[in-house]
Design a protein around this motif. Sequence first.
Motif, PDB file in Angstrom:
ATOM      1  N   TYR A  89      85.278 -24.962 -36.705  1.00  0.00           N
ATOM      2  CA  TYR A  89      85.204 -25.548 -38.042  1.00  0.00           C
ATOM      3  C   TYR A  89      84.388 -26.843 -38.047  1.00  0.00           C
ATOM      4  CZ  TYR A  89      88.564 -22.282 -40.073  1.00  0.00           C
ATOM      5  OH  TYR A  89      89.179 -21.150 -40.551  1.00  0.00           O
ATOM      6  N   GLY A  90      83.981 -27.268 -36.862  1.00  0.00           N
ATOM      7  CA  GLY A  90      83.144 -28.464 -36.758  1.00  0.00           C
ATOM      8  C   GLY A  90      83.879 -29.757 -37.085  1.00  0.00           C
ATOM      9  N   VAL A  91      85.188 -29.774 -36.853  1.00  0.00           N
ATOM     10  CA  VAL A  91      85.918 -31.003 -37.182  1.00  0.00           C
ATOM     11  C   VAL A  91      86.150 -31.885 -35.960  1.00  0.00           C
ATOM     12  CG1 VAL A  91      87.061 -29.955 -39.174  1.00  0.00           C
ATOM     13  CG2 VAL A  91      88.213 -29.990 -36.943  1.00  0.00           C
ATOM     14  N   VAL A  92      85.794 -31.351 -34.755  1.00  0.00           N
ATOM     15  CA  VAL A  92      85.911 -32.238 -33.592  1.00  0.00           C
ATOM     16  C   VAL A  92      84.568 -32.332 -32.879  1.00  0.00           C
ATOM     17  CG1 VAL A  92      88.358 -32.035 -33.080  1.00  0.00           C
ATOM     18  CG2 VAL A  92      86.775 -30.343 -32.166  1.00  0.00           C
ATOM     19  N   GLU A  93      84.334 -33.539 -32.422  1.00  0.00           N
ATOM     20  CA  GLU A  93      83.254 -33.797 -31.485  1.00  0.00           C
ATOM     21  C   GLU A  93      83.901 -33.744 -30.118  1.00  0.00           C
ATOM     22  OE1 GLU A  93      79.977 -34.373 -31.426  1.00  0.00           O
ATOM     23  OE2 GLU A  93      79.963 -33.694 -33.518  1.00  0.00           O
ATOM     24  N   PRO A  94      83.455 -32.867 -29.210  1.00  0.00           N
ATOM     25  CA  PRO A  94      84.135 -32.719 -27.916  1.00  0.00           C
ATOM     26  C   PRO A  94      84.289 -34.059 -27.180  1.00  0.00           C
ATOM     27  CG  PRO A  94      82.448 -31.033 -28.174  1.00  0.00           C
ATOM     28  CD  PRO A  94      82.317 -31.930 -29.347  1.00  0.00           C
ATOM     29  N   ASP A  95      83.303 -34.901 -27.347  1.00  0.00           N
ATOM     30  CA  ASP A  95      83.359 -36.140 -26.540  1.00  0.00           C
ATOM     31  C   ASP A  95      84.085 -37.279 -27.241  1.00  0.00           C
ATOM     32  OD1 ASP A  95      81.938 -34.740 -24.661  1.00  0.00           O
ATOM     33  OD2 ASP A  95      80.001 -35.349 -25.519  1.00  0.00           O
ATOM     34  N   ALA A  96      84.373 -37.103 -28.520  1.00  0.00           N
ATOM     35  CA  ALA A  96      85.047 -38.188 -29.244  1.00  0.00           C
ATOM     36  C   ALA A  96      86.493 -38.303 -28.791  1.00  0.00           C
ATOM     37  CB  ALA A  96      84.985 -37.928 -30.740  1.00  0.00           C
ATOM     38  N   SER A  97      86.923 -39.516 -28.503  1.00  0.00           N
ATOM     39  CA  SER A  97      88.285 -39.742 -28.023  1.00  0.00           C
ATOM     40  C   SER A  97      89.160 -40.302 -29.126  1.00  0.00           C
ATOM     41  CB  SER A  97      88.278 -40.735 -26.861  1.00  0.00           C
ATOM     42  OG  SER A  97      87.662 -40.166 -25.746  1.00  0.00           O
ATOM     43  N   ILE A  98      90.419 -39.978 -29.016  1.00  0.00           N
ATOM     44  CA  ILE A  98      91.392 -40.695 -29.830  1.00  0.00           C
ATOM     45  C   ILE A  98      92.361 -41.348 -28.854  1.00  0.00           C
ATOM     46  CG2 ILE A  98      91.182 -39.051 -31.743  1.00  0.00           C
ATOM     47  CD1 ILE A  98      94.195 -38.301 -30.865  1.00  0.00           C
ATOM     48  N   TYR A  99      93.138 -42.324 -29.335  1.00  0.00           N
ATOM     49  CA  TYR A  99      94.055 -43.006 -28.445  1.00  0.00           C
ATOM     50  C   TYR A  99      95.438 -42.402 -28.571  1.00  0.00           C
ATOM     51  CZ  TYR A  99      96.609 -46.515 -25.883  1.00  0.00           C
ATOM     52  OH  TYR A  99      97.422 -47.127 -24.972  1.00  0.00           O
ATOM     53  N   CYS A 100      96.009 -42.090 -27.425  1.00  0.00           N
ATOM     54  CA  CYS A 100      97.360 -41.506 -27.427  1.00  0.00           C
ATOM     55  C   CYS A 100      98.352 -42.510 -26.883  1.00  0.00           C
ATOM     56  CB  CYS A 100      97.392 -40.235 -26.574  1.00  0.00           C
ATOM     57  SG  CYS A 100      99.062 -39.697 -26.167  1.00  0.00           S
ATOM     58  N   PRO A 101      99.225 -43.046 -27.751  1.00  0.00           N
ATOM     59  CA  PRO A 101     100.226 -44.007 -27.292  1.00  0.00           C
ATOM     60  C   PRO A 101     101.516 -43.334 -26.825  1.00  0.00           C
ATOM     61  CG  PRO A 101     100.248 -43.875 -29.678  1.00  0.00           C
ATOM     62  CD  PRO A 101      99.310 -42.812 -29.201  1.00  0.00           C
ATOM     63  N   GLY A 102     101.538 -42.015 -26.878  1.00  0.00           N
ATOM     64  CA  GLY A 102     102.772 -41.314 -26.509  1.00  0.00           C
ATOM     65  C   GLY A 102     103.529 -40.820 -27.721  1.00  0.00           C
ATOM     66  N   TRP A 103     103.057 -41.154 -28.882  1.00  0.00           N
ATOM     67  CA  TRP A 103     103.666 -40.642 -30.100  1.00  0.00           C
ATOM     68  C   TRP A 103     102.672 -40.655 -31.232  1.00  0.00           C
ATOM     69  CZ3 TRP A 103     103.255 -44.631 -33.515  1.00  0.00           C
ATOM     70  CH2 TRP A 103     103.227 -45.940 -32.977  1.00  0.00           C
ATOM     71  N   TYR A 104     103.021 -40.013 -32.322  1.00  0.00           N
ATOM     72  CA  TYR A 104     102.146 -39.904 -33.468  1.00  0.00           C
ATOM     73  C   TYR A 104     102.995 -40.053 -34.704  1.00  0.00           C
ATOM     74  CZ  TYR A 104      98.261 -38.081 -36.308  1.00  0.00           C
ATOM     75  OH  TYR A 104      97.258 -37.917 -37.228  1.00  0.00           O
ATOM     76  N   MET A 105     102.468 -40.766 -35.708  1.00  0.00           N
ATOM     77  CA  MET A 105     103.222 -40.934 -36.944  1.00  0.00           C
ATOM     78  C   MET A 105     102.363 -40.601 -38.136  1.00  0.00           C
ATOM     79  SD  MET A 105     105.596 -44.265 -36.381  1.00  0.00           S
ATOM     80  CE  MET A 105     106.404 -44.389 -37.929  1.00  0.00           C
ATOM     81  N   LEU A 106     102.963 -40.000 -39.129  1.00  0.00           N
ATOM     82  CA  LEU A 106     102.256 -39.712 -40.376  1.00  0.00           C
ATOM     83  C   LEU A 106     102.373 -40.925 -41.284  1.00  0.00           C
ATOM     84  CD1 LEU A 106     103.471 -36.102 -41.177  1.00  0.00           C
ATOM     85  CD2 LEU A 106     101.098 -36.803 -40.796  1.00  0.00           C
ATOM     86  N   ASP A 107     101.374 -41.121 -42.142  1.00  0.00           N
ATOM     87  CA  ASP A 107     101.441 -42.221 -43.107  1.00  0.00           C
ATOM     88  C   ASP A 107     102.651 -42.036 -44.007  1.00  0.00           C
ATOM     89  OD1 ASP A 107      99.166 -43.189 -42.034  1.00  0.00           O
ATOM     90  OD2 ASP A 107      97.819 -42.271 -43.535  1.00  0.00           O
ATOM     91  N   GLY A 108     103.323 -43.100 -44.251  1.00  0.00           N
ATOM     92  CA  GLY A 108     104.451 -43.062 -45.187  1.00  0.00           C
ATOM     93  C   GLY A 108     105.664 -42.337 -44.641  1.00  0.00           C
ATOM     94  N   ASP A 109     105.742 -42.201 -43.333  1.00  0.00           N
ATOM     95  CA  ASP A 109     106.900 -41.511 -42.731  1.00  0.00           C
ATOM     96  C   ASP A 109     107.185 -42.213 -41.414  1.00  0.00           C
ATOM     97  OD1 ASP A 109     108.795 -39.833 -41.766  1.00  0.00           O
ATOM     98  OD2 ASP A 109     107.568 -38.003 -41.832  1.00  0.00           O
ATOM     99  N   ASP A 110     108.437 -42.536 -41.163  1.00  0.00           N
ATOM    100  CA  ASP A 110     108.686 -43.260 -39.917  1.00  0.00           C
ATOM    101  C   ASP A 110     109.124 -42.332 -38.796  1.00  0.00           C
ATOM    102  OD1 ASP A 110     111.117 -42.584 -40.848  1.00  0.00           O
ATOM    103  OD2 ASP A 110     111.995 -44.594 -40.784  1.00  0.00           O
ATOM    104  N   HIS A 111     108.970 -41.005 -39.020  1.00  0.00           N
ATOM    105  CA  HIS A 111     109.310 -40.057 -37.954  1.00  0.00           C
ATOM    106  C   HIS A 111     108.268 -40.132 -36.848  1.00  0.00           C
ATOM    107  CE1 HIS A 111     111.220 -36.298 -36.485  1.00  0.00           C
ATOM    108  NE2 HIS A 111     110.017 -36.132 -35.949  1.00  0.00           N
TER     109      HIS A 111
END
Lengths: 627, 375
Positions: free
Chosen positions: A339-361
């Motif tokens: 779908y062309g939504v990722v660049e293979p070399d682009a990194s994101i930072y993983c802090p060990g968890w992920y949160m959605l906006d407006g949700d504290d889960h």
Amino acid sequence: MARPTTLKDHFRETRLFSSRAMVALVFTIALMLVLVARLVDLQVIKHATYTVLSDQNRVHIAALPPTRGLIFDRNGVLLAQNLPSYSLQIVPEQVDDVDATIARLRQLIAITDDDERRFRKRYKSSRRFKPITLRTRLSDQEVARFAVNRHRFPGVDIAARLYRHYPQGRLAVHALGYVGRINERELQNIDTSNYEGTDFIGKTGIEKFYEDILHGEVGVQQVETNAQGRTLRVLEQTPPVPGLNLHLTLDADLQRIAEQALVEERGAVVAIDPRDGSVLVLASMPGFDPNLFVGGIDGKTYRALRDSPDQPLFNRALRGRYPPGSTLKPFIGLAGLEYGVVEPDASIYCPGWYMLDGDDHKYRDWKKSGHGPVDLNRSMVESCDVYYYDLALTLGIDRLSSFLEPFGFNDLTGIDTSGELAGLVPSREWKRRAKREPWYPGETLITGIGQGFNLVTPLALASATATLSTYGQHLRPRLVAATEDPYSGEVVDFPVVSNIAIAAEDHANWQYIIKTMIESVHSPRGTARRIGKDAPYTIAGKTGTAQVFGIKQDEEYVEEDIEKRLRDHALFIAFAPAHDPRIAVAVIVENGGSGGAVAAPIARKVMDAWLLDKGHLADAATAGDTP
Amino acid sequence: MSLLDTPVHDLGQRRRSLAQHLHLDPPLLLGLLLLSGISLFVLYSASGQNIDLVWRQVVRLGVGFTVMFALAQLNPAPLKRWAPWIFAIGVGLLVAVLVAGEIGKGAQRWLDLGVFRFQPSEVMKLAMPMMVAWYLSDHPLPPSAKRLAVAGLIILVPTLLIAKQPDLGTALLVASAGLFVLLFAGIPWRLVTGFAALAAAGAPVLWYFMHDYQRQRVLTFLNPEQDPLGAGYHIIQSKIAIGSGGLYGKGWLNGTQSQLNFLPERSTDFIFAAYAEEFGLLGILVLLAIYLFIIMRGLLIAVQAQDTFTRLLAGSLVMTFFIYIFVNIGMVTGLLPVVGLPLPLVSYGGTSMVTLMAAFGILMSIHTHRKLLPR
């Protein structure tokens, strides 16, 4: 006495007597003519009718049941055969007192209460002149004992029949299935005339799926019987057409290796040749001995099997619906690329968890401390969850589910054995229909790591892996390669059937994903590095760990603390050699814990056996291609 | 007609043959031998080729022919003198049977004399016509009303005793043996039709006195299909055997109904069906022709008899023989209800055959002991 009177009347009396004698003669002849008229009526006028009645008396149609086809593995190893056996039969209409007869038979032959109960059930529903089996598989001694006493038991006889036998015992039982006595429900659905004289019908597995081919066609015999129902001679016959033998794609050796690898576990292994969809291994453990079911299983053994917590009767390979866990990540990653939504070399930072906006889960990563900066390659090799939470959210559930479906994650694979269940790829529409609820973004996140509503059978997972390995060539998995006519030896190969092919946007995307899967196995940081170190061929694989037990937000998953039954399922998918795949494998070990540690070594054993022991590595184009 | 007109002088003393010396009647003997031969052939087939059974029948036939030969030597005159005594002993034995008889096949018919078992009703088959003929012969015929009434009583007592056993078939034969004497004695036709009407009216009364199994037989006769595997089985299978035999039959040893055991009692009471199946209508016509020949010869002997007693006795014996034939074939073909009567001289079985042969011995004796007046 008055003599003169007598004398006087002498001539009158003679005349009187003569006239009476004439009357007597006329009377005699008249009555004889009545008899002749009656006989003409019976023997000339109604002769045809009585001839038919006479033939109906003596001529009986006896069915000649066909011999069931044999089943072989791909190398000609016999998996299902027919052996002769003697069974004890009773013809109800020829027995005066069934109870007394059974009581007397018990003195000669061991008849269990189960035997008698089964007999009574059939006795109530079947027709009076048809023999009903009381005991099957009589021993030679029992046959001899009965033969000597046969005259004491009118209406009871010994019939020589063939019964189904599985010489390999429990090997591949969940693929083969088994036959059993025809029950009333099955009777409704079959052509009963073709099953005259047939005792058994396929109950599960290949035996059920290929019932028509295996069974053959019944023959007919016109026999002359006497008033006691004994057959005296054969007048005319149409021989039965035996069922065709089946040659499977399964490899009994591989199957045995897979089953032995799982012997202490509950789980499934499915291996497919990606080039033609041939299923090489279809193992579900624990299993059971199908021979138990052929003659009618006794209640105690059956209850033990049914109620065992290990569920040996459960066909995990076809019917076990498991969350795919991280084994879904290659497909999600590929979706991102396509779908062309990722660049293979682009990194994101993983802090060990992920949160959605407006949700504290907090959506956790399996690695509490986080993976740090992660690109697509690393996300696959280390199986970073946060990367896929993010990717899933970017793709959205609609694109996700429509990408996964063509791999067969949401459908039956269409394998040629019975009992398969379909997996599940969740979608908005599905949730509205099934749960009557809207779709929540959090559900998209966990779909990205193969959790949540996602369900897949080991077979579908192996099939999707094979599809992935061949750049979208989605073939229907098949168990039967060919049929063989037992008389003529004529072999008919079954065609390879394509399911919906996947239009690959860019082979480079697929190659990229396969490369990350190779690194998952062969790089020192890969989750499956344990099996990659010493492999003489390239393996592309992906580990998976599927949550069985939801842990609370602030709790930590500590394997040792959790009861074995609640531990995660260990999963692994792989294909090899990676650049010219000859085998694609999916392994699931229930409550096995870690995919890399538990499931991957099992897959490796199966691949080794196929590629090394069976020599299929040698003909692969990229045989020399080592990591 | 021509048989009855055979000139008496043909049997003139100067042409006495060996047969006459032995007191045998060659035509009758020929008929009986033909029947015996047929019997052995059919029995071999109907018994499932059981040669032992055929030999036993040969022995019985031997006994039968011996009895016939012995009685043929006997002058009929003492028969007449002994008639009342034989009859009295017969009735006594019948009473004894009812009091102390043995039960076989559900009926009390047998008397155990230590050495052999014996059916007194068989004696009555001969004693009855002798007694009635004795009673009527010394008085002008046709008999007076008073004599007829006494004769009726003579017939009724043993008939009832036998029917009580119960043995309907034999009772029927014994009664008809007596009644035929009355018919030959010239009882007026209006009386005959009157009795026939009375009998028809009396049928419901008879029904009331019948045993359950006898009623069942009548019901089965009226509608055999109502119980095809039970009481109706015999008659249905018998009709199938006869009907499927057709014009020419299935051939000796090839009758499926009898060879495959579908036909019950195929060696005894239902042997006619086994014969009809294998030899067809043509075979039956041959058999009936032999029977008719024997009957005509018997009636001729009766007509030529020289005194009233032998004349009445001979006529009755011949017609009783015919009743046997008619009732058996009628029953096997479903025209009459099933009463247990064998097909004379063809069915397997001993007692009744010996009695029949005795009757033929008496007929031969009557014919060969005439005092012939040379012309």
